[in-house]
Design an enzyme around this catalytic site. Structure first.
Site, mmCIF file in Angstrom:
data_model
loop_
_atom_site.group_PDB
_atom_site.id
_atom_site.type_symbol
_atom_site.label_atom_id
_atom_site.label_comp_id
_atom_site.label_asym_id
_atom_site.label_seq_id
_atom_site.Cartn_x
_atom_site.Cartn_y
_atom_site.Cartn_z
ATOM 1 N N ARG A 1 -0.583 -5.280 15.807
ATOM 2 C CA ARG A 1 -0.274 -3.548 15.466
ATOM 3 C C ARG A 1 -1.312 -2.179 15.464
ATOM 4 O O ARG A 1 -2.399 -2.561 15.468
ATOM 5 C CB ARG A 1 0.099 -4.390 14.019
ATOM 6 C CG ARG A 1 1.720 -4.408 13.791
ATOM 7 C CD ARG A 1 1.539 -4.172 12.847
ATOM 8 N NE ARG A 1 1.302 -6.372 11.952
ATOM 9 C CZ ARG A 1 1.268 -6.510 10.694
ATOM 10 N NH1 ARG A 1 2.697 -5.852 9.491
ATOM 11 N NH2 ARG A 1 0.381 -8.071 10.116
ATOM 12 N N LYS A 34 -7.134 1.525 -2.994
ATOM 13 C CA LYS A 34 -6.817 0.820 -2.098
ATOM 14 C C LYS A 34 -7.035 1.570 -0.902
ATOM 15 O O LYS A 34 -7.532 1.283 -0.338
ATOM 16 C CB LYS A 34 -5.259 0.603 -2.358
ATOM 17 C CG LYS A 34 -4.596 -0.767 -0.596
ATOM 18 C CD LYS A 34 -5.440 -1.807 -0.825
ATOM 19 C CE LYS A 34 -5.076 -2.187 0.515
ATOM 20 N NZ LYS A 34 -5.844 -2.951 1.445
ATOM 21 N N GLY A 79 -7.011 -1.110 15.126
ATOM 22 C CA GLY A 79 -5.867 -1.668 15.242
ATOM 23 C C GLY A 79 -5.584 -1.803 13.616
ATOM 24 O O GLY A 79 -6.418 -1.888 12.728
ATOM 25 N N THR A 129 1.060 -1.662 0.275
ATOM 26 C CA THR A 129 -0.122 -0.006 0.209
ATOM 27 C C THR A 129 0.620 1.045 0.418
ATOM 28 O O THR A 129 1.544 1.182 1.160
ATOM 29 C CB THR A 129 -0.649 -0.108 1.713
ATOM 30 O OG1 THR A 129 -1.805 -1.036 1.347
ATOM 31 C CG2 THR A 129 -2.036 1.038 0.598
ATOM 32 N N CYS A 147 -3.617 -2.004 8.527
ATOM 33 C CA CYS A 147 -3.889 -1.073 7.717
ATOM 34 C C CYS A 147 -4.998 0.012 7.844
ATOM 35 O O CYS A 147 -4.555 0.574 7.451
ATOM 36 C CB CYS A 147 -5.008 -1.737 6.852
ATOM 37 S SG CYS A 147 -3.612 -3.167 6.198
ATOM 38 N N VAL A 153 -7.502 -8.759 0.939
ATOM 39 C CA VAL A 153 -7.289 -9.669 1.521
ATOM 40 C C VAL A 153 -7.883 -10.212 3.411
ATOM 41 O O VAL A 153 -7.754 -9.237 3.933
ATOM 42 C CB VAL A 153 -6.418 -10.927 1.586
ATOM 43 C CG1 VAL A 153 -6.775 -11.487 0.138
ATOM 44 C CG2 VAL A 153 -5.027 -10.700 2.146
ATOM 45 N N TYR A 191 -5.378 -7.109 17.936
ATOM 46 C CA TYR A 191 -6.436 -5.258 17.499
ATOM 47 C C TYR A 191 -7.091 -5.702 16.645
ATOM 48 O O TYR A 191 -8.276 -5.121 16.807
ATOM 49 C CB TYR A 191 -5.104 -4.399 15.492
ATOM 50 C CG TYR A 191 -5.120 -5.784 14.241
ATOM 51 C CD1 TYR A 191 -4.966 -6.246 14.269
ATOM 52 C CD2 TYR A 191 -6.731 -5.392 13.932
ATOM 53 C CE1 TYR A 191 -4.461 -7.137 13.020
ATOM 54 C CE2 TYR A 191 -6.519 -5.860 12.889
ATOM 55 C CZ TYR A 191 -6.205 -6.990 12.074
ATOM 56 O OH TYR A 191 -6.268 -7.287 10.695
ATOM 57 N N LYS A 192 -7.827 -7.055 16.553
ATOM 58 C CA LYS A 192 -9.294 -7.770 16.044
ATOM 59 C C LYS A 192 -9.894 -9.628 16.666
ATOM 60 O O LYS A 192 -8.237 -10.459 17.330
ATOM 61 C CB LYS A 192 -9.507 -7.381 14.471
ATOM 62 C CG LYS A 192 -9.115 -8.527 13.827
ATOM 63 C CD LYS A 192 -8.950 -8.021 12.587
ATOM 64 C CE LYS A 192 -10.428 -8.473 12.009
ATOM 65 N NZ LYS A 192 -10.335 -8.682 10.494
ATOM 66 N N LYS A 219 -17.382 -3.907 23.006
ATOM 67 C CA LYS A 219 -17.906 -4.630 22.200
ATOM 68 C C LYS A 219 -19.251 -4.966 21.574
ATOM 69 O O LYS A 219 -19.149 -6.177 20.923
ATOM 70 C CB LYS A 219 -16.770 -5.543 20.930
ATOM 71 C CG LYS A 219 -15.383 -4.751 21.364
ATOM 72 C CD LYS A 219 -14.573 -4.663 20.684
ATOM 73 C CE LYS A 219 -14.417 -5.084 18.835
ATOM 74 N NZ LYS A 219 -14.036 -4.903 17.446
ATOM 75 N N HIS A 263 -32.714 -0.490 7.367
ATOM 76 C CA HIS A 263 -33.311 0.853 5.907
ATOM 77 C C HIS A 263 -32.605 0.160 4.889
ATOM 78 O O HIS A 263 -31.088 0.036 5.498
ATOM 79 C CB HIS A 263 -32.851 2.170 6.338
ATOM 80 C CG HIS A 263 -32.510 2.911 4.838
ATOM 81 N ND1 HIS A 263 -32.146 2.601 3.913
ATOM 82 C CD2 HIS A 263 -33.733 3.903 4.890
ATOM 83 C CE1 HIS A 263 -32.475 3.820 2.993
ATOM 84 N NE2 HIS A 263 -33.550 4.430 3.840
HETATM 85 N N1 SAJ Z 1 -13.505 -1.951 13.536
HETATM 86 C C1 SAJ Z 1 -14.178 -1.140 14.297
HETATM 87 N N2 SAJ Z 1 -16.051 -1.369 14.107
HETATM 88 C C2 SAJ Z 1 -15.993 -2.124 12.539
HETATM 89 C C3 SAJ Z 1 -15.396 -3.047 12.448
HETATM 90 C C4 SAJ Z 1 -13.845 -2.691 12.668
HETATM 91 O O1 SAJ Z 1 -14.132 -1.015 15.329
HETATM 92 O O2 SAJ Z 1 -16.787 -1.674 12.110
HETATM 93 C C5 SAJ Z 1 -11.953 -2.370 14.308
HETATM 94 C C6 SAJ Z 1 -11.522 -4.067 14.506
HETATM 95 O O3 SAJ Z 1 -11.907 -3.909 15.958
HETATM 96 C C7 SAJ Z 1 -9.779 -3.319 13.881
HETATM 97 C C8 SAJ Z 1 -9.737 -2.219 13.107
HETATM 98 O O4 SAJ Z 1 -10.935 -1.575 12.813
HETATM 99 O O5 SAJ Z 1 -9.240 -3.149 15.609
HETATM 100 C C9 SAJ Z 1 -9.934 -3.090 11.810
HETATM 101 O O6 SAJ Z 1 -10.312 -4.142 11.404
HETATM 102 P P1 SAJ Z 1 -11.250 -4.987 10.135
HETATM 103 O O7 SAJ Z 1 -12.137 -5.582 10.084
HETATM 104 O O8 SAJ Z 1 -10.782 -3.286 9.325
HETATM 105 O O9 SAJ Z 1 -9.891 -4.982 9.617
HETATM 106 P P2 SAJ Z 1 -8.462 -5.686 8.387
HETATM 107 O O10 SAJ Z 1 -7.270 -4.373 9.160
HETATM 108 O O11 SAJ Z 1 -7.684 -7.167 8.905
HETATM 109 O O12 SAJ Z 1 -8.831 -5.323 7.451
HETATM 110 C C10 SAJ Z 1 -8.823 -4.575 6.304
HETATM 111 C C11 SAJ Z 1 -10.323 -5.447 5.238
HETATM 112 N N3 SAJ Z 1 -10.163 -3.826 4.585
HETATM 113 C C12 SAJ Z 1 -11.562 -3.799 4.512
HETATM 114 O O13 SAJ Z 1 -12.574 -4.381 5.080
HETATM 115 C C13 SAJ Z 1 -11.428 -2.501 3.542
HETATM 116 C C14 SAJ Z 1 -9.170 -5.657 4.602
HETATM 117 O O14 SAJ Z 1 -10.063 -6.087 3.493
HETATM 118 C C15 SAJ Z 1 -7.825 -5.393 3.676
HETATM 119 O O15 SAJ Z 1 -7.581 -6.127 3.173
HETATM 120 C C16 SAJ Z 1 -6.678 -5.428 5.150
HETATM 121 O O16 SAJ Z 1 -8.089 -3.752 6.023
HETATM 122 C C17 SAJ Z 1 -6.045 -4.547 4.470
HETATM 123 O O17 SAJ Z 1 -5.093 -5.649 4.256
HETATM 124 O O18 SAJ Z 1 -5.360 -3.532 4.046
#
Ligand code: SAJ
Length: 413
Positions: free
Chosen positions: A318, A203, A254, A118, A257, A152, A310-311, A391, A241
């Protein structure tokens, strides 16, 4: 068989190298870290992808996946190295430039170079191409260059690498078509062609869209706390909706990305990217908001955080909100803090031992193992039965029936 050199064997590079090797290409995977190279050779990689280890085993057995510290002559080069942000929230392109320089030393006519990392908009043509042209060859004339972002989800990488649609941005049409031919060997999703800058920006927008929408729900949760409504019920009803699909609040954002990519857009247009910057500040402010709520619940004592990944169900910390929250608490002499995380090495695994004499449990990461907690047992070992849920993970009324005082982020109490 054609040769592919994949530079960067992390969450994306290794699965990508393995997929091409599995399809029969002669793949060299390059990583500067001796530990990473050795773990792969020993098939000891940390992954939530059960199939990945099996495929690595097969490819190494078939000898079409070699691991090296040196960029070798190839027909294709794929760059999948990290692009973190520095303390000034600017893209750190050190690794990408290092890879481009190493490629330029072995580049041959008609080679194709693909960037998956990225990067800020314009970086392919204004930063990476000039580094590649130190080879003496001219991009577009002597060799091909394309930008191909991945999308992904960690813990589902192989399936998504194969099935997700892909976007390929060539510095010219021939470059895009060369890259498309290559990915077509395993990508079953649709492949869309555009130019490099549009692909780079798309992206960033995908993840910025997510970050801004998460920030909206976090801000609404803070407002809900102030005016005394339950934001989770509101989101549930709003999402009825047909054209509303809200994200969810939490303790912060976290990963490698979502908290990073929006800053690349801010860097490209600092005067215009107001909502994007404000959303980053909102999300980055959530750990401190949770810390302030903790101070209102217990004036002092032992706090146990459930989760620091982070999730959910990953081992990655990270930019983890849980780690930031733990730092606030450990920096406050009124509190002691313990972290329980079943996935992350180095943290408690035994919830019941960790929660002895605690005054508050905070659910930070929704690991599925936390659904099996024995709350009657927890109630007995805690000195005060307080639970904060950031959460909406637990069943609050069940916990209240069991004698806990249950606090939910954004429910107005
Ligand atoms: N989170 C929230 N609320 C939400 C969704 C997520 O607080 O409704 C938090 C999660 O707990 C986490 C963070 O956001 O801390 C990121 O969560 P994520 O589900 O976005 O996870 P990533 O970073 O592993 O994946 C994202 C994804 N991008 C999108 O959904 C647009 C994935 O498709 C990307 O490939 C990835 O980033 C990336 O590599 O860019």
């Amino acid at each position: 068989m054609e040769k592919i050199c994949v530079i960067g064997l992390g969450h994306i590079g290794l699965p990508t190298a393995v997929m091409f090797a599995y399809c029969g290409y002669d793949v060299t995977g390059v990583d500067k870290s001796e530990d990473v190279r050795q773990q792969i050779k020993d098939k000891q990689i940390e992954t939530q992808e059960p199939s990945l280890k099996d495929i690595i085993e097969k490819c190494m057995w078939d000898d079409n996946l070699k691991i090296s510290d040196e960029v070798k002559e190839s027909d294709y080069f794929i760059v999948a190295v990290p692009t973190p942000i520095n303390s000034a929230k600017q893209a750190d392109l050190t690794a990408v430039l290092d890879a481009a320089h190493k490629i330029s030393r072995v580049l041959k006519k008609n080679n194709t170079v693909i960037i998956e990392s990225t990067i800020p908009p314009g970086c392919t043509r204004n930063v990476i191409v000039p580094a590649l042209e130190q080879s003496g060859f001219k991009a577009g004339r002597d060799f091909y260059v394309a930008y191909c972002p991945e999308r992904v989800l960690p813990s589902n990488i192989i399936v998504e690498l194969i099935n997700n649609d892909r976007l390929i941005g060539g510095i010219d049409v021939e470059s895009a078509e060369k890259a498309m031919e290559l990915y077509r060997v395993f990508v079953k999703g649709k492949i869309f062609i555009t130019d490099d800058i549009t692909a780079e920006f798309s992206k960033l927008v995908e993840n910025t869209f997510r970050d801004v929408n998460i920030a909206l729900t976090n801000e609404l949760a803070i407002i809900a706390d102030k005016i005394g409504i339950n934001i989770w019920e509101v989101i549930e009803y709003a999402n009825k909706h047909p054209r509303v699909n809200m994200h969810f609040p939490g303790p912060g954002v976290g990963g490698h990305c979502i908290p990073v990519d929006p800053w690349f857009i801010v860097q490209a247009a600092p005067e215009q990217a107001d909502i994007i910057r404000a959303s980053r500040d909102t999300n980055d402010g959530m750990p401190f908001y949770i810390y302030k709520k903790i101070r209102c619940i217990i004036p002092e004592g032992k706090v146990v955080l459930l989760g620091c990944a982070y999730k959910e169900d990953v081992a990655d910390t990270r930019h983890s909100p849980g780690i930031r929250l733990a730092l606030y608490l450990s920096g406050d002499e009124r509190y002691s803090v313990e972290i329980v995380d079943p996935h992350v090495a180095g943290y408690d695994k035994d919830v019941y031992a960790a929660t002895c004499d605690s005054r508050l449990i905070v659910l930070v990461t929704g690991h599925r193992t936390f659904r099996e907690l024995d709350f009657d047992r927890l109630r007995k070992v805690m000195s005060y039965p307080n639970i904060m849920d950031t959460k909406n993970f637990f069943n609050g009324s069940l916990l209240r029936d069991k004698g806990f005082t249950y606090y939910l982020l954004g429910d107005g109490r």
